[in-house]
Structures are given as C-alpha cells and as structure tokens.
Write a protein that holds these residues in place. Structure first.
Motif, PDB file in Angstrom:
ATOM      1  N   PHE A 102      -4.436  -1.632  -7.765  1.00 16.74           N
ATOM      2  CA  PHE A 102      -3.985  -2.588  -6.761  1.00 16.74           C
ATOM      3  C   PHE A 102      -4.259  -2.080  -5.346  1.00 16.74           C
ATOM      4  O   PHE A 102      -4.547  -2.874  -4.447  1.00 16.74           O
ATOM      5  CB  PHE A 102      -2.495  -2.893  -6.944  1.00 16.74           C
ATOM      6  CG  PHE A 102      -2.238  -4.010  -7.898  1.00 16.74           C
ATOM      7  CD1 PHE A 102      -2.494  -5.320  -7.530  1.00 16.74           C
ATOM      8  CD2 PHE A 102      -1.768  -3.770  -9.175  1.00 16.74           C
ATOM      9  CE1 PHE A 102      -2.279  -6.366  -8.410  1.00 16.74           C
ATOM     10  CE2 PHE A 102      -1.558  -4.800 -10.067  1.00 16.74           C
ATOM     11  CZ  PHE A 102      -1.801  -6.103  -9.681  1.00 16.74           C
ATOM     12  N   GLU A 103      -4.163  -0.779  -5.139  1.00 12.15           N
ATOM     13  CA  GLU A 103      -4.500  -0.247  -3.820  1.00 12.15           C
ATOM     14  C   GLU A 103      -5.955  -0.572  -3.477  1.00 12.15           C
ATOM     15  O   GLU A 103      -6.262  -1.064  -2.388  1.00 12.15           O
ATOM     16  CB  GLU A 103      -4.274   1.261  -3.773  1.00 12.15           C
ATOM     17  CG  GLU A 103      -4.634   1.845  -2.411  1.00 12.15           C
ATOM     18  CD  GLU A 103      -4.615   3.363  -2.392  1.00 12.15           C
ATOM     19  OE1 GLU A 103      -4.774   3.929  -1.308  1.00 12.15           O
ATOM     20  OE2 GLU A 103      -4.449   3.967  -3.461  1.00 12.15           O
TER      21      GLU A 103
ATOM     22  N   LEU B 152       0.836  -1.210   0.000  1.00 10.91           N
ATOM     23  CA  LEU B 152       0.000   0.000   0.000  1.00 10.91           C
ATOM     24  C   LEU B 152       0.860   1.246   0.000  1.00 10.91           C
ATOM     25  O   LEU B 152       0.560   2.229  -0.687  1.00 10.91           O
ATOM     26  CB  LEU B 152      -0.926  -0.011   1.212  1.00 10.91           C
ATOM     27  CG  LEU B 152      -2.111  -0.988   1.170  1.00 10.91           C
ATOM     28  CD1 LEU B 152      -2.845  -0.981   2.503  1.00 10.91           C
ATOM     29  CD2 LEU B 152      -3.066  -0.638   0.045  1.00 10.91           C
ATOM     30  N   ASP B 153       1.941   1.228   0.768  1.00 10.95           N
ATOM     31  CA  ASP B 153       2.848   2.370   0.824  1.00 10.95           C
ATOM     32  C   ASP B 153       3.445   2.649  -0.546  1.00 10.95           C
ATOM     33  O   ASP B 153       3.504   3.800  -1.005  1.00 10.95           O
ATOM     34  CB  ASP B 153       3.945   2.083   1.850  1.00 10.95           C
ATOM     35  CG  ASP B 153       4.896   3.258   2.013  1.00 10.95           C
ATOM     36  OD1 ASP B 153       4.412   4.389   2.173  1.00 10.95           O
ATOM     37  OD2 ASP B 153       6.113   3.038   1.985  1.00 10.95           O
ATOM     38  N   HIS B 154       3.873   1.597  -1.241  1.00 13.90           N
ATOM     39  CA  HIS B 154       4.479   1.772  -2.562  1.00 13.90           C
ATOM     40  C   HIS B 154       3.449   2.266  -3.576  1.00 13.90           C
ATOM     41  O   HIS B 154       3.734   3.152  -4.391  1.00 13.90           O
ATOM     42  CB  HIS B 154       5.082   0.449  -3.033  1.00 13.90           C
ATOM     43  CG  HIS B 154       5.983   0.589  -4.213  1.00 13.90           C
ATOM     44  ND1 HIS B 154       7.357   0.577  -4.120  1.00 13.90           N
ATOM     45  CD2 HIS B 154       5.713   0.761  -5.532  1.00 13.90           C
ATOM     46  CE1 HIS B 154       7.895   0.733  -5.316  1.00 13.90           C
ATOM     47  NE2 HIS B 154       6.905   0.833  -6.194  1.00 13.90           N
ATOM     48  N   ALA B 155       2.245   1.689  -3.538  1.00 13.93           N
ATOM     49  CA  ALA B 155       1.208   2.100  -4.485  1.00 13.93           C
ATOM     50  C   ALA B 155       0.855   3.567  -4.304  1.00 13.93           C
ATOM     51  O   ALA B 155       0.687   4.316  -5.286  1.00 13.93           O
ATOM     52  CB  ALA B 155      -0.040   1.229  -4.302  1.00 13.93           C
ATOM     53  N   ARG B 156       0.763   4.006  -3.069  1.00 15.04           N
ATOM     54  CA  ARG B 156       0.418   5.409  -2.822  1.00 15.04           C
ATOM     55  C   ARG B 156       1.573   6.337  -3.180  1.00 15.04           C
ATOM     56  O   ARG B 156       1.353   7.479  -3.601  1.00 15.04           O
ATOM     57  CB  ARG B 156       0.008   5.571  -1.360  1.00 15.04           C
ATOM     58  CG  ARG B 156      -1.323   4.888  -1.062  1.00 15.04           C
ATOM     59  CD  ARG B 156      -1.561   4.736   0.421  1.00 15.04           C
ATOM     60  NE  ARG B 156      -2.844   4.072   0.667  1.00 15.04           N
ATOM     61  CZ  ARG B 156      -3.206   3.591   1.842  1.00 15.04           C
ATOM     62  NH1 ARG B 156      -2.396   3.700   2.882  1.00 15.04           N
ATOM     63  NH2 ARG B 156      -4.384   3.013   1.989  1.00 15.04           N
ATOM     64  N   THR B 157       2.800   5.853  -3.014  1.00 14.07           N
ATOM     65  CA  THR B 157       3.955   6.664  -3.420  1.00 14.07           C
ATOM     66  C   THR B 157       3.935   6.894  -4.921  1.00 14.07           C
ATOM     67  O   THR B 157       4.209   8.008  -5.400  1.00 14.07           O
ATOM     68  CB  THR B 157       5.262   5.975  -3.002  1.00 14.07           C
ATOM     69  OG1 THR B 157       5.280   5.794  -1.591  1.00 14.07           O
ATOM     70  CG2 THR B 157       6.475   6.799  -3.398  1.00 14.07           C
TER      71      THR B 157
ATOM     72  N   SER C  79      -5.860   9.166  -0.698  1.00 14.76           N
ATOM     73  CA  SER C  79      -6.812   8.102  -1.011  1.00 14.76           C
ATOM     74  C   SER C  79      -8.055   8.281  -0.171  1.00 14.76           C
ATOM     75  O   SER C  79      -7.968   8.556   1.026  1.00 14.76           O
ATOM     76  CB  SER C  79      -6.208   6.717  -0.747  1.00 14.76           C
ATOM     77  OG  SER C  79      -7.209   5.733  -0.842  1.00 14.76           O
ATOM     78  N   PRO C  80      -9.229   8.134  -0.754  1.00 10.44           N
ATOM     79  CA  PRO C  80     -10.458   8.261   0.025  1.00 10.44           C
ATOM     80  C   PRO C  80     -10.625   7.158   1.046  1.00 10.44           C
ATOM     81  O   PRO C  80     -11.472   7.241   1.917  1.00 10.44           O
ATOM     82  CB  PRO C  80     -11.557   8.194  -1.030  1.00 10.44           C
ATOM     83  CG  PRO C  80     -10.954   7.438  -2.151  1.00 10.44           C
ATOM     84  CD  PRO C  80      -9.505   7.818  -2.150  1.00 10.44           C
ATOM     85  N   LEU C  81      -9.797   6.100   0.954  1.00 10.22           N
ATOM     86  CA  LEU C  81      -9.950   4.971   1.867  1.00 10.22           C
ATOM     87  C   LEU C  81      -8.780   4.851   2.828  1.00 10.22           C
ATOM     88  O   LEU C  81      -8.608   3.828   3.455  1.00 10.22           O
ATOM     89  CB  LEU C  81     -10.074   3.669   1.057  1.00 10.22           C
ATOM     90  CG  LEU C  81     -11.201   3.639   0.048  1.00 10.22           C
ATOM     91  CD1 LEU C  81     -11.136   2.340  -0.746  1.00 10.22           C
ATOM     92  CD2 LEU C  81     -12.538   3.781   0.714  1.00 10.22           C
ATOM     93  N   SER C  82      -7.947   5.886   2.915  1.00 15.22           N
ATOM     94  CA  SER C  82      -6.715   5.748   3.677  1.00 15.22           C
ATOM     95  C   SER C  82      -6.837   6.187   5.127  1.00 15.22           C
ATOM     96  O   SER C  82      -5.888   6.107   5.877  1.00 15.22           O
ATOM     97  CB  SER C  82      -5.603   6.547   3.003  1.00 15.22           C
ATOM     98  OG  SER C  82      -5.962   7.919   2.939  1.00 15.22           O
TER      99      SER C  82
END
Length: 466
Positions: A145-146, A106-111, A185-188
């Motif tokens: 993927f997130e 998740l960290d990588h996808a958001r980065t 992200s709206p789900l973060s």
C-alpha cells in the motif's frame, strides 16, 4: 488523560483496552522486546511503544480491530476512492480530500514495516519465531500500500506551494526519523525541486513506485500461485469459525461441470422438470401447477423434442441432470401444421374437457386450465405474412435458477441460432411475457432481438440473421 477516563468508565468491569495498556507497559519494560547484539544497538533497534501498539492493534480482538488499525483502514478507503483506474498514476486529485489521509496512511504503513524489521532483531528468538508468521503478511500488505499510494499520490509535499514546501520536507524527514530512520523506504526522501519541476518530480516518483511494484509484486506470484490457490479453497464462517469449502470453489466447479449436449430421449423427463421450474416467468413455477406438473411441458417442451429434436440442446451437469435447454424450429409454419395434426389430438385425448365448458369466466381458470385452453383453441398458432417469410424460425430457452448468471444462456442460444443460420433461416421470432424484463434485456442486449408486437399479455420479439 484517555487512560484515566477509561479507568473511570470501566472501574467495575473488565475493559480490554485497559488490560491491553497495562500488558503493553509490562511487556515493554520486561526486556522481552530488547534487540539482539550489543547495548549500543538497543536505542536504534528496540521496538517503541508506538510500534508495539501498532502491531497489537492489527490483531486486537477476533472480530474487532484496534483503534490505529481501524483508522488505517478508513484512511485507505478514503484514498482508494480518489483513484481513477482510467487516469495515469500521477493524475491530479482533490488535495483537500487526500492530503491528511495520505500522510497518516503512509505513516502507519511505515510504522508497521519498521516494527516488523525490529521484530526480526529480537533477543528472544522464540518470540520472534512465534509472531513472524502472523506479521509477515501484514508487513507485506503495508509495503504494497505504501508503494501504491506513492504511485498514485506522489508524495504530497512535492505538490505543495513554494511557501510550505520546506515545512512539508521537514515534516516528512521528521516522520522518517520517528519511524526508525530515513532508510525505511527508498522512496521516502523529500523532494526539494523548484516549483517548475514539481510535476516532473511527481512523475518520477510515480514511475519509481511503479517499477518497484512490478519488480516485487509479479502477477501470478504475489496474491497468486500455490499459496493463493490454497487460501481460496476454504471459507471460514464469521461467527462459529467453522471451515467449509469456499462458495467460489463450489460455483466454479458447478460451472465447469456443466456441458451442452444434443437432445436425447433420456433427457425428456428432465426437460419437463426444467420447464416447470422456470414456469413462473423464469422462476420456479411448481406451486402454480400443483395438480398437473406436466401440462406446461406438454405445451412448451414436448412437441419440440418430439418433432424437431435436432434443434434441441440440453444443459446438463456432471450427473447428466438437465438444468436448462434451448429449443427451436427451422420452419414454424411446417412445425405448427404437424403440431395440429399429431400433437393436438393427443393433448385433447389427455384433456378432453375444455376449460370454457367448465367455467365461462377465464379469470377464474387455474394456471393449468389456461394452458389446456391453448390445446382446445389453438389460438396461439397463427402467423402473419412477415413472420412466415422474414422470421420463419422460432425458439425459446429456459435455465433453472442455480445455473443462471454463468453465461450458459448465451452459449445455448448462440449454438441454436448458429445452427438455424447455417440451415438457411433468415431470422427467428419468439414470444414471451411482457413482465419478464430480465429475459427481455437478455434477448435484446445479447442477440439484438427487437420488439415486433406488444400486447397486454404477449410480447413478440424478432431477430434477423445477418
């Protein structure tokens, strides 16, 4: 420390990693990555070294991913292997296997997403326009993927125990800040539900992710539509880079260009060729009959086309070349009577010398001589009472290798069986080599044939038409 160790090991040779780090430092301090607008926005929108490195690792070398990209792929593979497609998205998983990979993925996808958003704010617009086509697809996949991970693994801290729930929430909030703000992200947003409501909150997050996926990735448009069709038309060779028509396209075209047609005398030669090219228990038997390539067709194809052409169906391609066939007879006893009266005399005139007269030891006969022996002995033309009455029809099928595995065998045999059933046959039998296991499974699994007689050299299957 890693830079110094890399420098010592690559001091006399070119090292892509050291060259990349030097270039990244130079680029980052050059001002090329500054965002557009007033200086007050720079701290918020300027690409960080970590974000820049994450983007670069996605396009590291032509046949090698960068370290962070490689780790991201590994994390995703680990997580996807934990997903059971048959289970609900919020199903329980083994936490020890997915907690750490989930947080890192998740960290990588958001980065990646944060870096892309900042890229669109660059002051150097030509740089933005140059990189945009390459990074858009990466950003889209990262976002997909997130959402997928949050659907199947609703944020790991929502499933934490009461003792560590606050720590997980702080960690998640810190990650959101490091990645460019909690609005990435709206789900973060972390979950602060009491323990009794964790499972419900987890289900809510999974439902939110599912709804977002359905809204943003509509079937037939995402990974579909015009662009997807274009991308499926060409394959690129992994080393040379040469483009060529995709294998999938050629296979699909080959299958759509095939068709089943009734027998016509123009297909006789092609049917003989198919009989030879499937004469080694379904494989090409050309090498087994070097001196007489027609003898196998004289036994297993010719008499069917001669006496019962209405029960012969051909599989042909767009050039009208025969790639397979199925042949059968309605009444085997009547067929054999005509075979003895009309076909055998022609074969005995063509092959006047019986193999037994030339060599008394059958193990020394050639493959062609073994077939010729059947003409002289007619030993394979006897039927017992049950076969004559309960399974009076018989049939067989042959398809060359390049047309196998596409469902044509099922279509061919289904057509013939339906025809025999409509003509009043109560059932059919067939003979085959016991060692041809793929054919045995085909007859049993697709059409319900059962073993009637099994000897060392022959296997007879039967099927009652219901």
């Amino acid at each position: 420390s890693s830079s110094s160790s890399s420098s010592s090991s690559c001091s006399y040779t070119y090292c892509p990693e050291i060259a990349l780090e030097r270039a990244l430092r130079a680029w980052h301090h050059s001002g090329r990555w500054l965002p557009d607008g007033p200086v007050s926005r720079h701290a918020q929108l300027q690409l960080t070294r970590r974000e820049l490195r994450t983007l670069v690792d996605a396009f590291y070398l032509p046949h090698e991913h960068g370290p962070t990209a490689t780790a991201f792929l590994s994390q995703l593979r680990t997580l996807l292997c934990q997903v059971d497609p048959r289970a609900p998205p919020h199903g329980q998983h083994d936490r020890a296997h997915w907690e750490a990979p989930l947080a890192a993925a998740l960290d990588h996808a958001r980065t990646l997403q944060s870096a892309f958003r900042k890229l669109t704010e660059l002051r150097r617009r030509e740089l933005c326009y140059s990189l945009y086509p390459y990074l858009w697809d990466v950003k889209e996949e990262a976002e997909l993927f997130e959402l997928f991970l949050m659907q199947h693994f609703p944020l790991h801290y929502t499933l934490s125990s009461p003792a560590d729930a606050s720590d997980s929430a702080v960690s998640a909030a810190s990650s959101a800040v490091a990645l460019g703000g909690s609005g990435s992200s709206p789900l973060s947003a972390p979950c602060s539900c009491p323990s009794a409501d964790w499972n419900a909150a987890s289900r809510v997050r999974a439902a939110e992710a599912s709804a977002t996926l359905r809204a943003q990735y509509v079937p037939g448009t995402y990974r579909g539509g015009f662009l997807a069709e274009l991308q499926q038309l060409l394959d690129q060779r992994p080393l040379s880079g040469r483009l060529e028509p995709s294998r999938r396209l050629l296979e699909e075209q080959a299958q759509t260009r095939l068709r089943i047609v009734p027998y016509h005398p123009r297909y006789r030669e092609g049917a003989y060729r198919v009989c030879l090219e499937t004469g080694d228990e379904g494989a090409d038997g050309t090498h087994l009959y070097p001196n007489d390539p027609l003898v196998l067709g004289h036994r297993y194809a010719g008499p069917y086309m001669e006496f019962e052409p209405q029960h012969c169906w051909m599989l042909v391609d767009q050039h009208d070349q025969v790639l397979g066939y199925t042949m059968g007879v309605l009444d085997t006893e009547a067929f054999y009577a005509r075979y003895r009266a009309e076909w055998l005399p022609r074969m005995l005139a063509l092959y006047p010398e019986a193999p037994a007269e030339l060599e008394s030891d059958p193990t020394k006969w050639s493959n062609a001589q073994q077939v010729i022996h059947l003409f002289h002995s007619a030993c394979d033309l006897d039927l017992d009472e049950q076969l004559r009455t309960v399974y009076p029809s018989h049939l067989h099928i042959d398809i060359v290798a390049r047309a196998q595995g596409q469902g044509w065998g099922t279509k061919l045999l289904s057509r013939l069986i339906q025809q025999l059933r409509e003509e009043g046959s109560p059932g059919a039998h067939l003979g085959m080599a016991p060692s041809n296991l793929p054919a045995l499974h085909f007859y049993q699994d697709r059409f319900g044939f059962e073993v009637y007689k099994h000897t060392e050299d022959d296997l007879v299957l039967v099927c009652a038409f219901k």
